[in-house]
Scaffold this motif. Sequence first.
Motif, PDB file in Angstrom:
ATOM      1  N   PRO A 140      38.415 -29.143  41.263  1.00  0.00           N
ATOM      2  CA  PRO A 140      37.452 -28.213  40.653  1.00  0.00           C
ATOM      3  C   PRO A 140      36.737 -27.306  41.647  1.00  0.00           C
ATOM      4  CG  PRO A 140      36.518 -30.409  40.733  1.00  0.00           C
ATOM      5  CD  PRO A 140      37.940 -30.539  41.213  1.00  0.00           C
ATOM      6  N   GLU A 153      32.982 -34.160  41.930  1.00  0.00           N
ATOM      7  CA  GLU A 153      33.099 -33.022  41.022  1.00  0.00           C
ATOM      8  C   GLU A 153      34.284 -33.218  40.071  1.00  0.00           C
ATOM      9  OE1 GLU A 153      32.808 -32.788  44.350  1.00  0.00           O
ATOM     10  OE2 GLU A 153      31.324 -31.251  44.887  1.00  0.00           O
ATOM     11  N   ARG A 156      33.313 -35.483  37.155  1.00  0.00           N
ATOM     12  CA  ARG A 156      32.519 -34.774  36.129  1.00  0.00           C
ATOM     13  C   ARG A 156      33.412 -33.847  35.310  1.00  0.00           C
ATOM     14  NH1 ARG A 156      27.049 -31.627  37.306  1.00  0.00           N
ATOM     15  NH2 ARG A 156      26.759 -31.971  35.083  1.00  0.00           N
ATOM     16  N   LYS A 157      34.247 -33.111  36.007  1.00  0.00           N
ATOM     17  CA  LYS A 157      35.117 -32.136  35.343  1.00  0.00           C
ATOM     18  C   LYS A 157      36.087 -32.847  34.391  1.00  0.00           C
ATOM     19  CE  LYS A 157      37.365 -28.071  35.145  1.00  0.00           C
ATOM     20  NZ  LYS A 157      36.713 -26.815  34.774  1.00  0.00           N
ATOM     21  N   ASP A 160      34.448 -34.113  31.208  1.00  0.00           N
ATOM     22  CA  ASP A 160      34.230 -33.019  30.265  1.00  0.00           C
ATOM     23  C   ASP A 160      35.554 -32.571  29.648  1.00  0.00           C
ATOM     24  OD1 ASP A 160      32.435 -30.733  29.209  1.00  0.00           O
ATOM     25  OD2 ASP A 160      34.169 -29.693  30.069  1.00  0.00           O
TER      26      ASP A 160
ATOM     27  N   PRO B 140      31.937 -24.446  37.152  1.00  0.00           N
ATOM     28  CA  PRO B 140      33.097 -25.203  37.656  1.00  0.00           C
ATOM     29  C   PRO B 140      33.308 -26.541  36.952  1.00  0.00           C
ATOM     30  CG  PRO B 140      31.267 -25.393  39.178  1.00  0.00           C
ATOM     31  CD  PRO B 140      30.835 -24.420  38.114  1.00  0.00           C
ATOM     32  N   VAL B 141      32.285 -27.077  36.325  1.00  0.00           N
ATOM     33  CA  VAL B 141      32.415 -28.398  35.689  1.00  0.00           C
ATOM     34  C   VAL B 141      32.713 -28.262  34.208  1.00  0.00           C
ATOM     35  CG1 VAL B 141      31.183 -30.521  35.067  1.00  0.00           C
ATOM     36  CG2 VAL B 141      30.939 -29.558  37.372  1.00  0.00           C
ATOM     37  N   SER B 142      31.930 -27.432  33.519  1.00  0.00           N
ATOM     38  CA  SER B 142      32.054 -27.377  32.070  1.00  0.00           C
ATOM     39  C   SER B 142      31.510 -26.071  31.532  1.00  0.00           C
ATOM     40  CB  SER B 142      31.278 -28.543  31.454  1.00  0.00           C
ATOM     41  OG  SER B 142      31.173 -28.370  30.054  1.00  0.00           O
ATOM     42  N   GLU B 153      27.660 -27.807  42.213  1.00  0.00           N
ATOM     43  CA  GLU B 153      29.110 -27.594  42.204  1.00  0.00           C
ATOM     44  C   GLU B 153      29.429 -26.104  42.265  1.00  0.00           C
ATOM     45  OE1 GLU B 153      27.453 -29.528  40.039  1.00  0.00           O
ATOM     46  OE2 GLU B 153      28.487 -31.450  39.772  1.00  0.00           O
ATOM     47  N   ARG B 156      29.258 -24.841  45.874  1.00  0.00           N
ATOM     48  CA  ARG B 156      30.445 -25.206  46.663  1.00  0.00           C
ATOM     49  C   ARG B 156      31.636 -24.342  46.260  1.00  0.00           C
ATOM     50  NH1 ARG B 156      32.641 -31.174  47.394  1.00  0.00           N
ATOM     51  NH2 ARG B 156      33.613 -30.248  49.216  1.00  0.00           N
ATOM     52  N   LYS B 157      31.808 -24.199  44.949  1.00  0.00           N
ATOM     53  CA  LYS B 157      32.950 -23.428  44.432  1.00  0.00           C
ATOM     54  C   LYS B 157      32.869 -21.959  44.863  1.00  0.00           C
ATOM     55  CE  LYS B 157      36.334 -22.658  41.332  1.00  0.00           C
ATOM     56  NZ  LYS B 157      37.597 -23.390  41.325  1.00  0.00           N
TER      57      LYS B 157
END
Lengths: 266, 266
Positions: A140, A153, A156-157, A160, B140-142, B153, B156-157
């Motif tokens: 991610p 990360e 978490r991703k 979801d 990046p997660v949701s 996140e 970082r992304k």
Amino acid sequence: MASSQHHQPSSPGQKDVPPYELLYWPGIPGRGEHIRLAFEETSTPYTDSAHVEDGMGLVTSQISANNLGDALNPPPLAPPILQHGPLLISQTPNILLYLGPRLGLVPSVEEDASGVYRVNELALTALDGLSNEVHDCHHPVSTGLYYEDQKAEAQRKSQDYIKNRLPKFLAYFERVLSGEASRGGTWLYGGVLTYADLVLFQCLDGLGFAFPNALSRLAKGGDYAKVFALYENVQQRPNIKKYLASGRRQQYGMGIYRHYPELDEP
Amino acid sequence: MASSQHHQPSSPGQKDVPPYELLYWPGIPGRGEHIRLAFEETSTPYTDSAHVEDGMGLVTSQISANNLGDALNPPPLAPPILQHGPLLISQTPNILLYLGPRLGLVPSVEEDASGVYRVNELALTALDGLSNEVHDCHHPVSTGLYYEDQKAEAQRKSQDYIKNRLPKFLAYFERVLSGEASRGGTWLYGGVLTYADLVLFQCLDGLGFAFPNALSRLAKGGDYAKVFALYENVQQRPNIKKYLASGRRQQYGMGIYRHYPELDEP
């Protein structure tokens, strides 16, 4: 379902047709697999860099920062790449779009001039939600970092994805199969197998490797019965069955679909 | 560069052509903007749900879980959606593929039968790396969570995106413009503006909103001179210029391209 149950290819004569050459990373099914399934289902001869000497070199020379393409073709950014005579194109959905009418995997222009846009739409949507997003589950933050460097990360991703995104896309394709344009609910569009069905099959197959617990729960739940029936129907097609059992089918590993038990549900 | 400098549309007669209707979320340029630019550049009349009463309702009814599509069209998962007579299709690159030959934004089949696959490839690559990945920078997660719930996140992304991914894609398009298939390095393919150029323009424009510091440094560095010249050349085209100054062009906000100063470089 006989394997001959396809649309009419746009150029049925096989004479003087240059060979189809697939360039993709050896060692994983990856995005190249969508192209392979189109060839295999239609018994179309092709060469595959996965199975030739220095297949890796063939791919890296194409995507090298020194490659400017040629007079006809821009350079590709990444594989899969298809060479077909003087043509060299990349991008999974783009290669499928090119092959669709040639292999009889979309409605012919004569029977349904706009059919190709519906098939392309469905393939793009499957690739977005059931392939690209699955890759993001284990990477991610950055494709350039190891999984171990983005594990928190990734957890978490993936949570979801399994809770929200995967059911959303499965429900969407169940809806497509329940709609009138599917003509019967066996195949996604027009009552006949198209490359969108092959793409959905391969995505589900990869998801079954990456998230076996989540996918098995979703399959058993019954909310996506038509989607999982499509999976079975593709898997049982004679040419696909033969291919999946052959040495040409590569094992999942460190590609788009990766199995990290900690990312799956318990 | 006159706006008439296009390929020949595949059906030049305008009689009996049904209107083009774009359905997209009102209030942001978003993915709908790629479709708008194709219409605007070619002075093609279209309706836009961004500018009609209850445009939001038009979009949500299409993507409702109760919509099964109709006899011809599968239901769309998400906008942008194009209605054109009985046809209803979705997916940004798919809509552009449909419009390309009709608006003269790809080479005609007569002059370059495979040109459309090169243009589609370039548009897909720009959308992957310069639009979809940019959305992932702030989510990046949701997509279902607020930015604030995935801020660590996102930082970082975004750092990785600015350091590695953005230069990778800019270098790729510089390479495309340096290759022979671009025919001169002004436009991405074939020496004439195509919809791939419009897509790249819109991506760069959005990036300039999201990451102004990073993009300005990369522009000044000179490594991507052809890419940023293409941006200027599109921006200066008479119809695009008029459109960008009009009320039809919506402001960036909480869409794909968002400006969070903490995600940009200092």
